[in-house]
Write a protein that holds these residues in place. Structure first.
Motif, PDB file in Angstrom:
ATOM      1  N   ASP A  42       0.829  -1.206   0.000  1.00  0.00           N
ATOM      2  CA  ASP A  42       0.000   0.000   0.000  1.00  0.00           C
ATOM      3  C   ASP A  42       0.862   1.255   0.000  1.00  0.00           C
ATOM      4  O   ASP A  42       0.473   2.294  -0.544  1.00  0.00           O
ATOM      5  CB  ASP A  42      -0.917  -0.006   1.230  1.00  0.00           C
ATOM      6  N   TRP A  43       2.047   1.131   0.597  1.00  0.00           N
ATOM      7  CA  TRP A  43       2.958   2.268   0.724  1.00  0.00           C
ATOM      8  C   TRP A  43       4.381   1.760   0.521  1.00  0.00           C
ATOM      9  O   TRP A  43       4.766   0.739   1.082  1.00  0.00           O
ATOM     10  CB  TRP A  43       2.859   2.896   2.122  1.00  0.00           C
ATOM     11  N   GLU A  66      -2.125  -1.128   7.116  1.00  0.00           N
ATOM     12  CA  GLU A  66      -1.840  -1.373   5.708  1.00  0.00           C
ATOM     13  C   GLU A  66      -0.385  -1.812   5.543  1.00  0.00           C
ATOM     14  O   GLU A  66       0.427  -1.680   6.461  1.00  0.00           O
ATOM     15  CB  GLU A  66      -2.129  -0.109   4.886  1.00  0.00           C
ATOM     16  N   ARG A  67      -0.051  -2.326   4.352  1.00  0.00           N
ATOM     17  CA  ARG A  67       1.294  -2.866   4.153  1.00  0.00           C
ATOM     18  C   ARG A  67       2.258  -1.753   3.745  1.00  0.00           C
ATOM     19  O   ARG A  67       2.062  -1.086   2.727  1.00  0.00           O
ATOM     20  CB  ARG A  67       1.299  -3.972   3.097  1.00  0.00           C
ATOM     21  N   ILE A  68       3.298  -1.603   4.541  1.00  0.00           N
ATOM     22  CA  ILE A  68       4.329  -0.581   4.313  1.00  0.00           C
ATOM     23  C   ILE A  68       5.633  -1.304   4.023  1.00  0.00           C
ATOM     24  O   ILE A  68       6.074  -2.144   4.808  1.00  0.00           O
ATOM     25  CB  ILE A  68       4.496   0.315   5.555  1.00  0.00           C
ATOM     26  N   VAL A  69       6.252  -0.971   2.895  1.00  0.00           N
ATOM     27  CA  VAL A  69       7.522  -1.580   2.496  1.00  0.00           C
ATOM     28  C   VAL A  69       8.591  -0.491   2.440  1.00  0.00           C
ATOM     29  O   VAL A  69       8.345   0.612   1.940  1.00  0.00           O
ATOM     30  CB  VAL A  69       7.405  -2.293   1.138  1.00  0.00           C
ATOM     31  N   LEU A  70       9.765  -0.810   2.949  1.00  0.00           N
ATOM     32  CA  LEU A  70      10.902   0.105   2.969  1.00  0.00           C
ATOM     33  C   LEU A  70      12.084  -0.584   2.300  1.00  0.00           C
ATOM     34  O   LEU A  70      12.482  -1.679   2.704  1.00  0.00           O
ATOM     35  CB  LEU A  70      11.245   0.465   4.421  1.00  0.00           C
ATOM     36  N   VAL A 244       1.373   4.482  -3.691  1.00  0.00           N
ATOM     37  CA  VAL A 244       2.046   5.663  -3.140  1.00  0.00           C
ATOM     38  C   VAL A 244       3.511   5.336  -2.907  1.00  0.00           C
ATOM     39  O   VAL A 244       3.842   4.310  -2.302  1.00  0.00           O
ATOM     40  CB  VAL A 244       1.397   6.136  -1.833  1.00  0.00           C
ATOM     41  N   LEU A 245       4.373   6.222  -3.376  1.00  0.00           N
ATOM     42  CA  LEU A 245       5.825   6.054  -3.280  1.00  0.00           C
ATOM     43  C   LEU A 245       6.413   7.303  -2.647  1.00  0.00           C
ATOM     44  O   LEU A 245       6.112   8.426  -3.064  1.00  0.00           O
ATOM     45  CB  LEU A 245       6.403   5.847  -4.676  1.00  0.00           C
TER      46      LEU A 245
END
Length: 448
Positions: A42-43, A66-70, A244-245
């Protein structure tokens, strides 16, 4: 129909020269989790430095379900975020100017932003159980070794007085009691700075964000492309697709084609001593941080803790639009650090400096960031102007707030910042930058 967003391929990956002492003093990190498949989120945040970690943490607060990836191209703590001198400064601090301050209204705005960043970092330090050696809100001293440096401090003190900011002048005897060195004629103490072990802090925050944030290291973003209403970021072994990035890659932003000819890429250099033996100690207090009264001078820190008592010396700046430096430059500036250390602490002349490194900074001519929505669904928190610990933290936090429709009123203050000024054409940009740096270093004299 509107034109499709271009496919943006990273021109090159920046390189981090030398072995940084901050990260080397820490226990070995576990093996990295590398992205090896195509996933959705999601992010998506690219860059796990001060700005990226702040953005990810703020997203976890706002949209934690929500799923946040870094994504991090290298290892957390090994890049620029872990290579700085560890000053989270609350007051204006402009490296590229003759003095640190500017117009009163702009300085008050920057101070509000900086203090919000330090408060956010302090909350993270408490939440993730980081110790005092990793985050210490102890203040700092601006040290002056020359009459010109003393004049800088006097002007700075007058500016702080006009702003209503607390400060205290130190004489030569007080500076010697603090540092153990007779080198300084005076100093200016300001209480709002937090001193951090930079690699320890970012590694601690990254660990604390799990499992709310999925961190992938050794996973550089190679290509960014629009895919319907989402962004698809390709990495060497996988990809992430997200609507969203948030770009938190500081000067590396230009490698993807953004802010072209508006960013000034430089390196600063540092060295760290071996652990001091009891007989080595120059006296003074066990832990302190000193920035130079002249922006072109030497930053010095005394640290203690499990890795022993050590001194960190940082000075010298080079202009590097290619985001890389040639082999041998770190060693060359290391010899300058040896001389600067010996001038301040003659008894330490010749002491081993096992860690020498360079760190990348990104500046703009008008001290402006690249902040906000730069394409639909893509946000930037880049160009920290030499204070990535503080400006990166607040830019990342507020970029996440902007993207997730939070309610932080400081978002408006960041959006009101100017756009970075356009650089002169080459070769004028390089000639001008190099000449200006060399002139300021020469003029700094004993402050360096």
């Amino acid at each position: 129909m509107p034109a499709a967003a271009p496919v943006r391929k990273a021109r090159a990956l920046p390189r981090d020269p030398g072995r940084c002492g901050w990260n080397a003093l820490l226990p070995a990190a576990p093996p990295p989790r590398v992205l090896e498949e195509a996933i959705t989120a999601d992010w998506l945040v690219i860059g796990a430095g001060w700005a990226g970690l702040a953005a990810a943490r703020r997203l976890a607060q706002l949209v934690g379900h929500e799923r946040i990836v870094l994504l991090e191209a290298g290892r957390v703590g090994e890049g620029p975020a872990g290579r700085n001198s560890g000053f989270m400064i609350d007051l204006p601090h402009r490296l590229q100017a003759d003095g640190y301050t500017g117009a009163a209204a702009a300085d008050r705005r920057q101070t509000r932003l900086n203090r919000a960043a330090i408060a956010f970092a302090a909350e993270a330090a408490e939440e993730y159980g980081l110790d005092r050696a990793t985050f210490d809100p102890c203040g700092k001293v601006s040290g002056a070794a020359t009459e010109r440096g003393m004049a800088h401090n006097a002007a700075y003190a007058a500016h702080l007085e006009a702003l209503g900011e607390p400060h205290r002048r130190l004489d030569a005897a007080e500076m010697r009691a603090l540092t153990g060195s007779a080198y300084y004629r005076g100093g200016l103490y300001t209480p709002g700075t937090a001193m951090v072990q930079p690699a320890g802090f970012v590694r601690g925050v990254a660990a604390g964000l799990a499992p709310a944030v999925s961190l992938f290291e050794a996973t550089p973003a190679q290509e960014i492309a629009r895919q319907g209403s989402a962004w698809r970021v390709t990495t060497p072994q996988g990809s992430v697709t997200a609507p969203v990035l948030i770009m938190t890659v500081n000067g590396h932003l230009e490698s993807f084609g953004f802010a072209a000819r508006r960013l000034v890429h430089v390196h600063l250099y540092a060295s760290m001593t071996r652990a001091l033996d009891p007989g080595d100690s120059p006296g003074g207090e066990a832990r302190w941080g000193l920035t130079p009264a002249d922006p072109a001078g030497s930053t010095v820190r005394r640290i203690d803790g499990a890795a022993g008592s050590r001194i960190v010396m940082r000075n010298s700046m080079t202009y590097d639009p290619g985001l890389a430096v040639p082999e041998g430059r770190v060693a060359r500036f290391g010899r300058r650090h040896d001389a600067s250390l010996a001038a301040r602490f003659p008894a330490l002349r010749g002491i081993e400096m096992p860690y020498r490194w360079g760190g990348r900074l990104c500046l703009s001519l008008n001290d402006a960031p690249v902040f906000g929505e730069i394409e639909t669904g893509m946000y930037s928190a880049c160009c920290q102007n030499g204070l990535g610990t503080t400006k990166g933290t607040i830019a990342g936090k507020l970029a996440a707030d902007l993207a997730a429709h939070g309610n932080d009123p400081l978002v408006g203050e960041m959006l009101a910042e100017d756009r970075p000024s356009l650089l002169p054409p080459e070769p004028l940009a390089t000639v001008g930058a190099v000449a200006t740096m060399r002139w300021r270093e020469w003029r700094a004299g004993r402050e360096r």
